[in-house]
Design a protein around this motif. Structure first.
Motif, PDB file in Angstrom:
ATOM      1  N   HIS A 173     116.763  90.502  64.652  1.00  0.00           N
ATOM      2  CA  HIS A 173     117.317  89.208  65.052  1.00  0.00           C
ATOM      3  C   HIS A 173     116.233  88.159  64.797  1.00  0.00           C
ATOM      4  O   HIS A 173     115.121  88.263  65.320  1.00  0.00           O
ATOM      5  N   GLN A 174     116.555  87.165  63.981  1.00  0.00           N
ATOM      6  CA  GLN A 174     115.582  86.150  63.593  1.00  0.00           C
ATOM      7  C   GLN A 174     116.195  84.765  63.677  1.00  0.00           C
ATOM      8  O   GLN A 174     117.413  84.604  63.600  1.00  0.00           O
ATOM      9  N   LYS A 175     115.302  83.784  63.788  1.00  0.00           N
ATOM     10  CA  LYS A 175     115.755  82.400  63.742  1.00  0.00           C
ATOM     11  C   LYS A 175     116.077  82.030  62.298  1.00  0.00           C
ATOM     12  O   LYS A 175     115.383  82.447  61.369  1.00  0.00           O
ATOM     13  N   VAL A 176     117.106  81.221  62.135  1.00  0.00           N
ATOM     14  CA  VAL A 176     117.530  80.810  60.799  1.00  0.00           C
ATOM     15  C   VAL A 176     116.379  80.144  60.050  1.00  0.00           C
ATOM     16  O   VAL A 176     116.113  80.444  58.880  1.00  0.00           O
ATOM     17  N   ASN A 177     115.662  79.222  60.720  1.00  0.00           N
ATOM     18  CA  ASN A 177     114.589  78.496  60.020  1.00  0.00           C
ATOM     19  C   ASN A 177     113.434  79.414  59.618  1.00  0.00           C
ATOM     20  O   ASN A 177     112.799  79.221  58.582  1.00  0.00           O
ATOM     21  N   GLU A 178     113.156  80.444  60.423  1.00  0.00           N
ATOM     22  CA  GLU A 178     112.077  81.364  60.072  1.00  0.00           C
ATOM     23  C   GLU A 178     112.439  82.211  58.858  1.00  0.00           C
ATOM     24  O   GLU A 178     111.571  82.589  58.067  1.00  0.00           O
ATOM     25  N   VAL A 179     113.718  82.528  58.708  1.00  0.00           N
ATOM     26  CA  VAL A 179     114.167  83.308  57.557  1.00  0.00           C
ATOM     27  C   VAL A 179     114.005  82.514  56.258  1.00  0.00           C
ATOM     28  O   VAL A 179     113.597  83.054  55.229  1.00  0.00           O
ATOM     29  N   PHE A 180     114.272  81.197  56.302  1.00  0.00           N
ATOM     30  CA  PHE A 180     114.407  80.423  55.065  1.00  0.00           C
ATOM     31  C   PHE A 180     113.284  79.439  54.751  1.00  0.00           C
ATOM     32  O   PHE A 180     113.243  78.900  53.643  1.00  0.00           O
TER      33      PHE A 180
END
Length: 489
Positions: free
Chosen positions: A109-116
């Motif tokens: 489970h990750q934050k959207v901004n951390e993924v991209f």
């Protein structure tokens, strides 16, 4: 429900990378995305973004990201489309929503901004600069802000970027070492790009603040998860090392801080010693500290960095110090080996230590070195004797496994026909199939008519040897074919 809506339904629930699982099968989500990409219409992804579902927003950016890859703003003729892309970039950076992600074979489970954030920063500045600048001007200091500076803004030689960077660096929370690491790396990258900092006094304040907060921080002691403790510890050392390196490069002083860092040095961070050595070439205390560290440590990587620093310092006895240390501790780092080879310092004692006492990489260095210098096996009787001793080690003596592999590989590379009897003996009686593989490969290089009949007999016995070969080949059959080829030619 039309075709596009059916495809979008397949994207709901989880965001995944293009390939998933240990066997790298194609992700169903990516297959659905590719169907949408086939329409070659970026507005489809604008509509997907407007659905306001975190997972669908992740897929929306994935589609946009693909369609604008390697493009500049001038390539996007429609100003409304460019504006919308920039709005979505800003939206992704601000999106702290937690989504379920399957990246490779790791479900998390990750934050959207951390993924991209990393892939956003990859795009040309003509597209991303405005939203990135708005983001760092309006957002509180966090890991995403730090990432933007490290991955994108370091390329911009602009006093405003320096001012914003220093502002966020001062505002970083005392225990947020991950964000601090990004900001320090941004400063390092700017320096590497030859940016001339306008406010070095502020930089000194930031560096001293960070070092003080590292020394005072108790976060590690409070962490219950060992992995997190390890990460925090590593972040701290990485920040310290980079600050010491930058302080030397930018002439900020920091002599006391540098000496304190060396006193506490274990291994991580030691790579800066040869980098900063020239700055302290006339400083006797620096020399004494690293010599004391040399006497205290048995970490081969730290030792290697100390020796490279001594070379940079022009220490008159560095060759003797290195040799004495290696002979005493039987330790030598692979990187140092390459450095010593460049300076023609590899000798029989060092190679023998690598073979007898070294770890796997050092044992394999022996065969690499002897392939380049095959004459050494005749010049070095002690090493030759060790070769014969290792080859004749009883088949049950398992601790010589890696030594035997290194010796057999060396014989193959050097084509030493005078050791063929010992090699053939290992092929016949070794219990370990890997040893048989290496022996067979060596026989393929050095064998003659006398070995052919014995190899043919072994071929019938060792039917499963291909299972132990790196490429699934029967090395005994390969040896037979190689010898036949030599005889016929």
């Amino acid at each position: 429900m039309n075709d596009k809506e059916k495809i979008i339904k397949e994207l709901k629930g989880i965001y995944s990378s293009d390939l998933i699982g240990p066997n790298a099968v194609k992700s169903p989500g990516y297959e659905a995305l590719e169907k949408l990409l086939a329409y070659d219409d970026i507005k489809i992804f604008f509509d997907l973004w407007e659905k306001n579902d975190p997972v669908l927003r992740a897929w929306a950016w994935e589609g946009i990201n693909t369609l604008i890859m390697d493009k500049k703003a001038e390539d996007i003729k429609d100003l409304e489309i460019l504006t919308k892309i920039q709005q979505i970039v800003l939206g992704i950076l601000k999106d702290n929503s937690i989504i379920e992600t399957l990246l490779g074979c790791k479900l998390s489970h990750q934050k959207v901004n951390e993924v991209f954030v990393g892939r956003i920063c990859y795009h040309d500045h003509s597209i991303i600069l405005n939203p990135l600048m708005e983001f760092v001007k309006t957002e509180e200091t966090n890991i995403i802000v730090g990432s933007v500076f490290e991955y994108s803004f370091y390329k911009i030689p602009d006093p405003e970027v320096e001012e914003l960077l220093f502002k966020h660096a001062m505002n970083a929370k005392a225990s947020d070492f991950e964000t601090k690491k990004h900001l320090i790396e941004a400063i390092n990258r700017m320096n590497y790009e030859s940016y001339q900092f306008k406010k070095k006094d502020e930089l000194k304040i930031i560096f001293k603040k960070y070092l003080k907060e590292i020394n005072e921080d108790k976060t590690e002691a409070q962490e219950t998860i060992q992995r997190d403790k390890s990460f925090i510890h590593d972040y701290k050392i990485d920040i310290q090392a980079r600050i010491i390196e930058l302080a030397a490069a930018l002439d900020l002083g920091f002599e006391k801080e540098t000496f304190d860092f060396i006193k506490s040095l274990e291994h991580r961070g030691s790579h800066i010693l040869p980098i900063i050595a020239e700055k302290f070439s006339k400083n006797e205390e620096f020399l004494q500290l690293i010599l004391e560290k040399l006497n205290q440590t048995k970490d081969s990587s730290l030792v290697s960095d100390i020796f490279r620093a001594l070379v940079k310092l022009g220490h008159t006895e560095w060759k003797k110090l290195i040799k004495d240390y290696i002979l005493k501790h039987k330790l030598i780092d692979s990187t140092l080996l390459r450095d010593l080879e460049e300076k023609d310092m590899i000798d029989e004692e060092i190679i023998t230590i690598c073979l007898i006492d070294g770890h796997l990489g050092q044992k394999w260095y022996v065969s690499q070195y002897l392939e380049k210098h095959p004459e050494k096996i005749d010049e070095w009787p002690k090493l030759r004797a060790e070769f014969i001793k290792i080859l004749n080690t009883p088949k049950w003596y398992s601790e010589d496994f890696e030594k035997k592999k290194a010796v057999l590989n060396s014989i193959e590379k050097m084509k030493r026909t005078d050791m063929i009897n010992e090699v053939m003996k290992n092929l016949r009686i070794a219990e370990n199939k890997n040893i048989k593989v290496y022996a067979a490969k060596a026989i393929g290089e050095i064998g003659g008519k006398e070995q052919l009949e014995e190899l043919k007999e072994l071929l019938e016995i060792e039917k499963d040897i291909a299972e132990y070969s790196m490429f699934g080949e029967n090395e005994i059959l390969n040896a037979i074919n190689k010898i036949k080829s030599r005889i016929n030619n």
